[in-house]
Every structure is written in structure tokens, then in C-alpha cells.
Design a protein around this motif. Structure first.
Motif, short mmCIF file in Angstrom:
data_model
loop_
_atom_site.label_atom_id
_atom_site.label_comp_id
_atom_site.label_asym_id
_atom_site.label_seq_id
_atom_site.Cartn_x
_atom_site.Cartn_y
_atom_site.Cartn_z
N GLN A 1 -6.82 -7.28 3.23
CA GLN A 1 -7.44 -7.58 1.94
C GLN A 1 -6.47 -8.31 1.03
O GLN A 1 -6.88 -9.00 0.09
N HIS B 1 -1.88 0.05 -3.07
CA HIS B 1 -2.82 -1.07 -2.95
C HIS B 1 -2.15 -2.24 -2.21
O HIS B 1 -1.00 -2.55 -2.49
N GLN C 1 -22.03 -12.64 -0.30
CA GLN C 1 -22.70 -11.39 -0.69
C GLN C 1 -24.20 -11.60 -0.53
O GLN C 1 -24.67 -12.73 -0.65
N ASP D 1 -10.04 2.75 4.11
CA ASP D 1 -11.22 2.07 3.56
C ASP D 1 -10.91 0.58 3.48
O ASP D 1 -9.79 0.20 3.12
N ARG D 2 -11.92 -0.23 3.75
CA ARG D 2 -11.67 -1.67 3.82
C ARG D 2 -10.89 -2.24 2.63
O ARG D 2 -9.95 -3.02 2.83
N PRO D 3 -11.23 -1.89 1.37
CA PRO D 3 -10.50 -2.50 0.25
C PRO D 3 -9.00 -2.18 0.23
O PRO D 3 -8.24 -2.85 -0.46
N LEU D 4 -8.59 -1.18 1.00
CA LEU D 4 -7.17 -0.81 0.99
C LEU D 4 -6.42 -1.33 2.21
O LEU D 4 -5.21 -1.16 2.33
N GLY E 1 -7.61 -11.50 -0.74
CA GLY E 1 -7.57 -11.44 -2.21
C GLY E 1 -6.77 -12.59 -2.80
O GLY E 1 -7.14 -13.17 -3.82
N TYR F 1 0.84 -1.20 0.00
CA TYR F 1 0.00 0.00 0.00
C TYR F 1 0.87 1.25 0.00
O TYR F 1 0.63 2.19 -0.76
#
Ligand code: IPM
Ligand code: MG
Length: 356
Positions: free
Chosen positions: A84, A47, A138, A77-80, A88, A42
Motif C-alpha cells: 500500500q 503504517h 471503485q 489488513d490490506r490498508p496496512l 499510496g 509499519y
């Protein structure tokens, strides 16, 4: 044989460096390529799982992974967030079968918080499903409630779900693993409350029909948590979903005295695997040279056995780890009076030396 080396954050870089030293003295030919992951990625690329790191992991036969995460990223933010990256990798590589052995080394019986007689000789294998369940289900998110106890209030929700093929394939993995051990599987569920886990229990029972030589027991997760500290040696192979497996594997690891000793493997259907210590990035001790590298070194052994077809080299590493423990060498997490306290690098070098 190509190994993607992803040290990550915190103590990840220190412990992976020791495992790499061990791999380098085995006299085997690997191509090892290193890349950033987690918070480190990141910082450098914006990322936690950059395209280039994912590509490297996909192309490799195996991934040697350190750890990711640091409190300083908790507000992203969660995706970062660093976590993850591991999620991922599991998802993109289809790493559905997570093996988390909890073995109590004879030399470390005293390091457990349980009575020695409860854990001497402990050898449990937790098989955790890793790409389904409430982790990936989901939909999920935040919204304004239209029903429930407080209609009109802000709420958050996740979805717990498992499909038949997902349960079937992890059940096969568990029964086949049990055949190589003491032929006993405990399937952990919450069938008394959750639809998802009644289905889990039904499907595991169906698959079991193909393994009449293996004994199957079902246990509710709350009871399993209790039995694990009451009579841990009653378990052999434990198979469970993603969420329960996350929790129970941490519990099981502590029975052995140190999470710093426990490796793990996450495999897909092609025997490609990601190998990482069961512990995390431990930012509180990062950079101090005191972390225990043995879980990562033992993860490298699992990698040789499961993904690289080098069982003999794996045996050699495991024997070397046993030897350094018998020599009385201990990192801080497993130190006790009368033993010799060493740092991360000294421990790694001792293993290299013990390999002869
Ligand atoms: C683990 C970890 C991860 C998980 C986190 C870091 C996402 O706790 O591997 O057990 O929850 O699976
Ligand atoms: Mg966990």
C-alpha cells in the motif's frame, strides 16, 4: 535538489545504500533525506506510508525507492500491507507515467532464457499507466451476489475503468517518447472483450492523429505476451494500462536475463518522479549481501535525467555500469561461468570506482 530516500524492506536497504554511494561521488549537490516505508514503517509507526514519509516524498524533487514487502505481512489488513505504500505514493504524487525499459546488455546476452539471437540488442520501453485501471477503480469489495451464476453466494469484485484524460495523457507520453527513439508505438489492449480497453484503443487512436510521424500498432494483451517471447525485438515503445503493464513488464524484464538490471521511473505532470528497481524486496536473499544493486543504481541515473536535469551525470553512471559488466563483475543473479562473482557492496564500490 532534494531527494527523498526510501529504502523500504528486504534487499531494499542494501541496494539503496549502494545507489546513495554512487550519487555521493558525482560532485553534485543534493540534499538527501531518508525515511521508513513499507513493512519497516509499519513496524516503527504502525503504517506502511506514515504521514511524515508522504510529506517528505511530496516535498522532494525525486524519490529514490528500494522495495517493499515481506511474506510475513500477508495476513495484515490490506490498508496496512507494505504494497500500500507504493500504491499510496503513486496515487498521492499523481505518478501516472511509469517507464520500464527492458534493455539487454551485450555482456549479459547469455543470462537470458531465450536464444541469444532473439534478444541481442533488445531495447524495449514499456510505458505503463500507473494511477488508473482496476488497481484503483471503485467500487471494489466483497458482498453477497444478487445476480450472476450464483445469486446469494459470497463474491468479490473490482472495477476496471479509465477516463478519457487518463488515456490521453499516457498516450501523449508514449508518442513523445517514441519520437526520441525509433518512432514506433504498440498500444496493448483487450478491446475484443473489455469496454474499458475498446475506449482505450479509440482514445489512443485519436491522440495518434497529432503524431503522424509515429507509427501506431494495436495489439491484444494475450498476443502481446506471446509476441514478447517470440520476437521481442519487433517492439520499441509499448504503452498499456496499469494491470497489463504490471504483467508485461515482468515478462519483458526476464527477456533480458535479469530483473536485477532493470530500473524504472514513475513521473507526474510536474516531472517529479519516483525511481525504483523493477524487482521487488526479495526477502529470501535479504541481509545476505548478494542482491544486485545495479537496477537501483540505474534508477538513480534515470532520476538524474528525468527529474534533476543532470543528463550528463546520468550518462556517467550508465557508462560506469557498462564498464563493471565488461570487467566481468557479476552478482549471483547474472553470474555465469568465466565471470567474477561479487556481492552487493563490491558491485556498488566497483561502480563508484568506474566513475573515476
Ligand atoms: C510493480 C509491483 C506493484 C504493482 C505491487 C508491489 C503493488 O508489482 O511495481 O510492478 O503491482 O504495481
Ligand atoms: Mg509488478
Amino acid at each position: 535538489m532534494k531527494i527523498a530516500v526510501l529504502p523500504g524492506d528486504g534487499i531494499g536497504t542494501e541496494i539503496v545504500a549502494e545507489a546513495v554511494k554512487v550519487l555521493n561521488v558525482l560532485g553534485l549537490k543534493f540534499e538527501m533525506e531518508q525515511a521508513l516505508v513499507g513493512g519497516a514503517a509499519y513496524e516503527a509507526h504502525g503504517h506502511p506510508l506514515p504521514e511524515s514519509t508522504l510529506k517528505l516524498a511530496k516535498e522532494a524533487d525525486a524519490v529514490l525507492f528500494g522495495a517493499v514487502g515481506d511474506w510475513k505481512y500477508d495476513k495484515l489488513d490490506r490498508p496496512l500491507r507494505p504494497e500500500q505504500a507504493i500504491l499510496g505514493l503513486r496515487k498521492n504524487l499523481g505518478l501516472f507515467a511509469n517507464f520500464r525499459p527492458a534493455i539487454c546488455y551485450e555482456q549479459l546476452v547469455g543470462a537470458s532464457s531465450l536464444k541469444p539471437e532473439l534478444i541481442a540488442g533488445l531495447d524495449i520501453l514499456i510505458i505503463r499507466e500507473l494511477t488508473g485501471d482496476i488497481y484503483f477503480g471503485q467500487p471494489r469489495g466483497r458482498r453477497v451476489a444478487t445476480d450472476g451464476h450464483f445469486p446469494g453466494a459470497e463474491e468479490a469484485f473490482d472495477t476496471m475503468r479509465y477516463s478519457r484524460p487518463e488515456i490521453e495523457r499516457i498516450a501523449h507520453v508514449a508518442f513523445q517518447a517514441a519520437r526520441k527513439r525509433s518512432k514506433k508505438v504498440t498500444s496493448v489492449d483487450k478491446a475484443n472483450v473489455l469496454e474499458t480497453f475498446q475506449f482505450w484503443k479509440d482514445v489512443v487512436t485519436e491522440v495518434h492523429a497529432q503524431y503522424p510521424d509515429v507509427e501506431l500498432q494495436h495489439m491484444y494483451v494475450d498476443n502481446a505476451a506471446m509476441q514478447l517471447v517470440k520476437a521481442p525485438k519487433a517492439f520499441d515503445v509499448v504503452v498499456t494500462g496499469n494491470m497489463f503493464g504490471d504483467i508485461l513488464s515482468d515478462e519483458a524484464s526476464m527477456l533480458t536475463g535479469s530483473i536485477g538490471m532493470l530500473p524504472s521511473a514513475s513521473l507526474n505532470t510536474k516531472s517529479q518522479g519516483l525511481y525504483e528497481p523493477s524487482h521487488g524486496s526479495a526477502p529470501d536473499i535479504a541481509g545476505k549481501g548478494v542482491a544486485n544493486p545495479l537496477a537501483t543504481i540505474l534508477s538513480a541515473a534515470m532520476m538524474l535525467r528525468f527529474s534533476l536535469n543532470q543528463a550528463e551525470a546520468a550518462d556517467r553512471i550508465e557508462a560506469a555500469v557498462n564498464k563493471v559488466l565488461s570487467q566481468g563483475l557479476r552478482t549471483a543473479d547474472i553470474y555465469s561461468e568465466g565471470t567474477t562473482r561479487v556481492g552487493t557492496r563490491e558491485m556498488g564500490e566497483a561502480v563508484v570506482k568506474a566513475l573515476g
